[in-house]
Write a protein that holds these residues in place. Structure first.
Motif, PDB file in Angstrom:
ATOM      1  N   TYR A 147      11.669  -2.789   8.023  1.00 54.20           N
ATOM      2  CA  TYR A 147      12.440  -4.271   8.171  1.00 54.20           C
ATOM      3  C   TYR A 147      13.696  -3.574   8.675  1.00 54.20           C
ATOM      4  O   TYR A 147      14.288  -2.116   8.774  1.00 54.20           O
ATOM      5  CB  TYR A 147      12.265  -4.263   7.298  1.00 54.20           C
ATOM      6  N   PHE A 202       7.184   2.177   7.487  1.00 56.87           N
ATOM      7  CA  PHE A 202       5.711   1.813   7.217  1.00 56.87           C
ATOM      8  C   PHE A 202       4.381   2.438   8.051  1.00 56.87           C
ATOM      9  O   PHE A 202       5.096   1.851   9.210  1.00 56.87           O
ATOM     10  CB  PHE A 202       5.325   0.509   6.689  1.00 56.87           C
ATOM     11  N   ILE A 223       3.666  -1.658  -2.173  1.00 47.85           N
ATOM     12  CA  ILE A 223       3.123   0.033  -0.559  1.00 47.85           C
ATOM     13  C   ILE A 223       3.337  -1.147   0.455  1.00 47.85           C
ATOM     14  O   ILE A 223       3.731  -0.315   1.441  1.00 47.85           O
ATOM     15  CB  ILE A 223       1.910   0.199  -1.803  1.00 47.85           C
ATOM     16  N   GLY A 224       3.376  -2.012   1.320  1.00 51.09           N
ATOM     17  CA  GLY A 224       3.579  -2.912   1.960  1.00 51.09           C
ATOM     18  C   GLY A 224       2.375  -3.648   2.424  1.00 51.09           C
ATOM     19  O   GLY A 224       1.923  -3.593   3.710  1.00 51.09           O
ATOM     20  N   LYS A 225       1.549  -4.239   1.424  1.00 56.49           N
ATOM     21  CA  LYS A 225       0.520  -4.701   1.499  1.00 56.49           C
ATOM     22  C   LYS A 225       0.216  -6.239   2.204  1.00 56.49           C
ATOM     23  O   LYS A 225      -0.108  -6.299   2.952  1.00 56.49           O
ATOM     24  CB  LYS A 225      -0.436  -5.436  -0.042  1.00 56.49           C
ATOM     25  N   THR A 226       1.336  -6.872   1.743  1.00 61.33           N
ATOM     26  CA  THR A 226       1.715  -7.881   2.290  1.00 61.33           C
ATOM     27  C   THR A 226       2.092  -7.806   4.388  1.00 61.33           C
ATOM     28  O   THR A 226       1.766  -8.440   4.401  1.00 61.33           O
ATOM     29  CB  THR A 226       3.101  -8.752   1.602  1.00 61.33           C
ATOM     30  N   THR A 227       3.204  -6.260   3.924  1.00 59.76           N
ATOM     31  CA  THR A 227       3.430  -5.863   5.456  1.00 59.76           C
ATOM     32  C   THR A 227       2.762  -6.294   5.863  1.00 59.76           C
ATOM     33  O   THR A 227       2.789  -6.751   7.114  1.00 59.76           O
ATOM     34  CB  THR A 227       4.588  -4.956   5.162  1.00 59.76           C
ATOM     35  N   GLU A 259      -3.624 -11.261  -1.941  1.00 61.25           N
ATOM     36  CA  GLU A 259      -3.696 -11.590  -3.217  1.00 61.25           C
ATOM     37  C   GLU A 259      -4.651 -12.498  -4.444  1.00 61.25           C
ATOM     38  O   GLU A 259      -3.537 -13.327  -4.762  1.00 61.25           O
ATOM     39  CB  GLU A 259      -1.927 -11.174  -3.988  1.00 61.25           C
TER      40      GLU A 259
HETATM   41  N1  LIG Z   1      12.085  -9.058   4.483  1.00 65.71           N
HETATM   42  C1  LIG Z   1      12.801  -7.457   4.013  1.00 65.71           C
HETATM   43  N2  LIG Z   1      12.970  -7.005   4.491  1.00 65.71           N
HETATM   44  C2  LIG Z   1      13.537  -5.485   3.415  1.00 65.71           C
HETATM   45  N3  LIG Z   1      12.401  -4.665   2.878  1.00 65.71           N
HETATM   46  C3  LIG Z   1      11.624  -5.914   2.133  1.00 65.71           C
HETATM   47  C4  LIG Z   1      11.365  -7.106   3.154  1.00 65.71           C
HETATM   48  N4  LIG Z   1       9.875  -7.418   2.752  1.00 65.71           N
HETATM   49  C5  LIG Z   1       9.281  -6.401   1.735  1.00 65.71           C
HETATM   50  N5  LIG Z   1      10.041  -5.596   1.702  1.00 65.71           N
HETATM   51  C6  LIG Z   1       9.769  -4.536   0.838  1.00 65.71           C
HETATM   52  O1  LIG Z   1       8.795  -3.803   1.643  1.00 65.71           O
HETATM   53  C7  LIG Z   1       8.066  -2.852   0.755  1.00 65.71           C
HETATM   54  C8  LIG Z   1       7.116  -3.238   0.730  1.00 65.71           C
HETATM   55  O2  LIG Z   1       6.750  -5.095   0.382  1.00 65.71           O
HETATM   56  P1  LIG Z   1       5.078  -6.077  -0.150  1.00 65.71           P
HETATM   57  O3  LIG Z   1       5.440  -7.002  -0.390  1.00 65.71           O
HETATM   58  O4  LIG Z   1       4.642  -5.048   1.365  1.00 65.71           O
HETATM   59  O5  LIG Z   1       4.695  -4.904  -0.601  1.00 65.71           O
HETATM   60  P2  LIG Z   1       3.234  -4.943  -1.171  1.00 65.71           P
HETATM   61  O6  LIG Z   1       2.264  -3.998  -1.758  1.00 65.71           O
HETATM   62  O7  LIG Z   1       2.699  -6.475  -1.355  1.00 65.71           O
HETATM   63  O8  LIG Z   1       3.764  -5.281  -2.860  1.00 65.71           O
HETATM   64  P3  LIG Z   1       2.991  -6.348  -3.612  1.00 65.71           P
HETATM   65  O9  LIG Z   1       1.745  -6.309  -4.155  1.00 65.71           O
HETATM   66  O10 LIG Z   1       4.484  -6.477  -4.543  1.00 65.71           O
HETATM   67  O11 LIG Z   1       3.314  -7.769  -3.410  1.00 65.71           O
HETATM   68  C9  LIG Z   1       8.752  -3.523  -0.245  1.00 65.71           C
HETATM   69  O12 LIG Z   1      10.160  -2.912  -1.031  1.00 65.71           O
HETATM   70  C10 LIG Z   1       9.811  -4.472  -0.458  1.00 65.71           C
HETATM   71  O13 LIG Z   1      10.949  -4.513  -1.323  1.00 65.71           O
END
Ligand SMILES: Nc1ncnc2c1ncn2[C@@H]1O[C@H](COP(=O)(O)OP(=O)(O)OP(=O)(O)O)[C@@H](O)[C@H]1O
Length: 209
Positions: A11, A18, A39-43, A162
């Motif tokens: 980001y 990641f 961990i970055g799943k949604t990313t 999810e």
């Molecule tokens: N737009 C953004 N800018 C900067 N950091 C971000 C952004 N979106 C997400 N992050 C960070 O990236 C990391 C991964 O986020 P992500 O949403 O991919 O995680 P996740 O595994 O899906 O989490 P969850 O299960 O809580 O939804 C987190 O630390 C989050 O704070």
């Protein structure tokens, strides 16, 4: 077919990069991606959907190299080939159920076939909601509408973020079965991203981030 090769992402302004494990799914294969919160799943899901651009690495869906598409080509590709199931409903509140599905087809540039829509509504037990406004739906109906909106345009890849984590055990399995059925019917790849380990045993392919 979904294939990734050394996908990385960071980001803007963030220090962390990641690095995602490779994915290699043949036609019709399903995959569960597990990982703890943050961990970055949604990313990863957004990278697979072409909503985010990787810093490096390759993503190929049905022999199309997603990284090489322009913005407009990518929008068109996503609209036609990807179905996204979100945790929260993305239905347009000012439209009824039927019009939401028609709008989805319109944006995918696919023709509107009422027989197909009716059959999908029936499979998802939504027939009686066809003319209802979104705020008249129960949580379960909203969730099933989310699945209907993700598959009505017959996508090659269904990505679900999810889809079961807020559900009790019974509804969790019911939603999972609907996703798997719809993917099977469309001969689509299904990728579910979650921290909900209850559904682990329902998948042959599992990656833990
Ligand atoms: N737009 C953004 N800018 C900067 N950091 C971000 C952004 N979106 C997400 N992050 C960070 O990236 C990391 C991964 O986020 P992500 O949403 O991919 O995680 P996740 O595994 O899906 O989490 P969850 O299960 O809580 O939804 C987190 O630390 C989050 O704070």
């Amino acid at each position: 077919m979904v294939q990734t090769d050394n996908l990385t992402f960071h980001y803007k302004k963030a220090e962390h990069t990641f690095r995602f494990p490779n994915i290699a799914l043949k036609e019709q294969e399903h995959l569960l991606i597990l990982g703890k919160s943050g961990i970055g799943k949604t990313t990863l899901l957004h990278l697979l959907a072409g909503l985010l651009k990787p810093a490096s690495g390759a993503l190929v869906i049905d022999e199309v190299a997603i990284n090489s598409l322009s913005h407009s080509e990518l929008d068109k590709f996503r609209g036609q080939n990807i179905g996204l199931v979100f945790q929260k409903s993305h239905a347009v509140r000012s439209l009824n159920v039927l019009d939401n599905l028609k709008a989805r087809l319109f944006f995918s540039k696919k023709s509107i076939n009422h027989t197909i829509i009716d059959s999908l509504l029936e499979q998802l037990d939504l027939t009686e909601t066809k003319k209802k406004q979104i705020n008249e739906l129960s949580e379960g109906q909203l969730q099933r509408l989310g699945i209907a909106m993700a598959v009505v345009h017959n996508p090659q890849v269904i990505l679900a973020d999810e889809p079961t984590s807020n559900l009790d055990d019974e509804n969790c399995m019911a939603v999972l079965q609907l996703l798997q059925q719809q993917a099977g019917k469309n001969r689509a790849n299904l990728i579910v991203i979650t921290h909900d380990i209850r559904i682990k045993s329902a998948f042959k392919n599992v990656i833990t981030l």
